[in-house]
Design an enzyme around this catalytic site. Sequence first.
Site, PDB file in Angstrom:
ATOM      1  N   LYS A  12      33.849  53.415  28.658  1.00 36.79           N
ATOM      2  CA  LYS A  12      32.866  52.134  28.248  1.00 36.79           C
ATOM      3  C   LYS A  12      32.100  52.280  29.450  1.00 36.79           C
ATOM      4  O   LYS A  12      32.490  52.802  30.642  1.00 36.79           O
ATOM      5  CB  LYS A  12      33.649  50.703  28.074  1.00 36.79           C
ATOM      6  CG  LYS A  12      34.621  50.555  29.364  1.00 36.79           C
ATOM      7  CD  LYS A  12      34.004  49.883  30.710  1.00 36.79           C
ATOM      8  CE  LYS A  12      35.180  49.665  31.690  1.00 36.79           C
ATOM      9  NZ  LYS A  12      34.552  49.685  33.081  1.00 36.79           N
ATOM     10  N   ASP A 137      41.394  46.200  31.036  1.00 35.67           N
ATOM     11  CA  ASP A 137      40.203  46.754  30.198  1.00 35.67           C
ATOM     12  C   ASP A 137      40.782  47.108  28.872  1.00 35.67           C
ATOM     13  O   ASP A 137      40.104  47.466  27.982  1.00 35.67           O
ATOM     14  CB  ASP A 137      39.863  48.169  30.751  1.00 35.67           C
ATOM     15  CG  ASP A 137      38.964  47.816  32.037  1.00 35.67           C
ATOM     16  OD1 ASP A 137      38.519  46.631  32.282  1.00 35.67           O
ATOM     17  OD2 ASP A 137      38.468  48.909  32.700  1.00 35.67           O
TER      18      ASP A 137
HETATM   19  O1  C5P Z   1      44.656  45.453  34.923  1.00 28.31           O
HETATM   20  P1  C5P Z   1      44.511  46.769  35.949  1.00 28.31           P
HETATM   21  O2  C5P Z   1      45.798  47.309  36.305  1.00 28.31           O
HETATM   22  O3  C5P Z   1      43.702  47.570  35.138  1.00 28.31           O
HETATM   23  O4  C5P Z   1      43.860  46.335  37.058  1.00 28.31           O
HETATM   24  C1  C5P Z   1      43.705  47.332  38.181  1.00 28.31           C
HETATM   25  C2  C5P Z   1      43.439  46.544  39.512  1.00 28.31           C
HETATM   26  O5  C5P Z   1      42.477  45.912  39.585  1.00 28.31           O
HETATM   27  C3  C5P Z   1      44.397  45.253  39.497  1.00 28.31           C
HETATM   28  O6  C5P Z   1      45.608  45.555  40.320  1.00 28.31           O
HETATM   29  C4  C5P Z   1      43.479  44.254  40.436  1.00 28.31           C
HETATM   30  O7  C5P Z   1      43.858  44.674  41.867  1.00 28.31           O
HETATM   31  C5  C5P Z   1      42.260  44.467  40.016  1.00 28.31           C
HETATM   32  N1  C5P Z   1      41.670  43.734  39.124  1.00 28.31           N
HETATM   33  C6  C5P Z   1      41.153  42.385  39.584  1.00 28.31           C
HETATM   34  N2  C5P Z   1      40.616  41.401  38.731  1.00 28.31           N
HETATM   35  C7  C5P Z   1      40.497  41.865  37.211  1.00 28.31           C
HETATM   36  C8  C5P Z   1      40.804  43.052  36.819  1.00 28.31           C
HETATM   37  C9  C5P Z   1      41.356  43.974  37.764  1.00 28.31           C
HETATM   38  O8  C5P Z   1      41.504  42.093  40.763  1.00 28.31           O
HETATM   39  N3  C5P Z   1      39.914  40.885  36.532  1.00 28.31           N
END
Ligand code: C5P
Length: 287
Positions: A12, A137
């Site tokens: 994406k 995501d």
């Molecule tokens: O959800 P995911 O593990 O893919 O996200 C990676 C990092 O990105 C999270 O640990 C967080 O620090 C940050 N993040 C965030 N806000 C979001 C998505 C991700 O702060 N909406």
Amino acid sequence: MDTTVSLLAPAKVNLTLDIKGPRPDGYHELETIMHQVNLVDTVHLRRLTDGIEVSTDSPLVPGDSDNLAYRAAVEFFQATGIAGGVDIHIEKHIPVGAGLAGGSTDAAAVIKGLNRLYAAGLDIKDQMVLGARIGSDIPFCILGGTALARGRGEILTPLSPARNLLMVLAKPGYSVSTREVYARYDQGKVTRRPDTGGVEAALASGNLAGACAGMENVLETVTLECCPEVALLKQMMTDLGAVKALMSGSGPTVFGIFLQREVAEAACAIINRYYEEVFIVTSFERG
Ligand code: C5P
């Protein structure tokens, strides 16, 4: 029931990315238009009586329990209570640590594929809820197409699909940590925000110039500080004929939108002299 299944797992890009503020859970409140492109991994699943095995053809991707695909399988078996196992093999084409959701799309494919292999009957909403437990995501990667994401990324509204959007993607020779980019985000440094509603409306009416005019990514303010090549790549794309160039997600991949294939191909060839990971893509269409 089949014993094997293979799925395409598309990357994406974020056509817009805005942060509305911090959240009590430590994440950030997002407003982003996500769009699937036809740069794809292939995820092969084979039923096992028990256990979860992961292998990939890329030395950059963990072949163990650190892989999001592995965690997706664990969540699937836990959530459904199904006793079984799976052998997962990932043919990797999407760059890693690139802002293209490469790991998340593989995990999404595992959830979809296991649902089929084990005839588990999870509807798309169930699959998205399961995916959200593993990464922000993943719900979008399960939904697909073009969509507006809010919340952590899991509150999704499908948008008119941006069809035949021609892009060149280029990734500098290093990766960035999404967690670090978000941690260093400082609202005070943002000077340009996307016009999310404007882009949404322009996409709906097929007005590409209007959509491009409203595209911005507030995370560029962070990634540009450590990766000046992002600015260089944006400039290169524009100089080579892109009507818009922007960083995707937390970066460092930059995408340029082009109107003519010959112009995109020429740009791709020139950028490829300096950067290894350069791709011409268009919108992903489900086969
Ligand atoms: O959800 P995911 O593990 O893919 O996200 C990676 C990092 O990105 C999270 O640990 C967080 O620090 C940050 N993040 C965030 N806000 C979001 C998505 C991700 O702060 N909406």
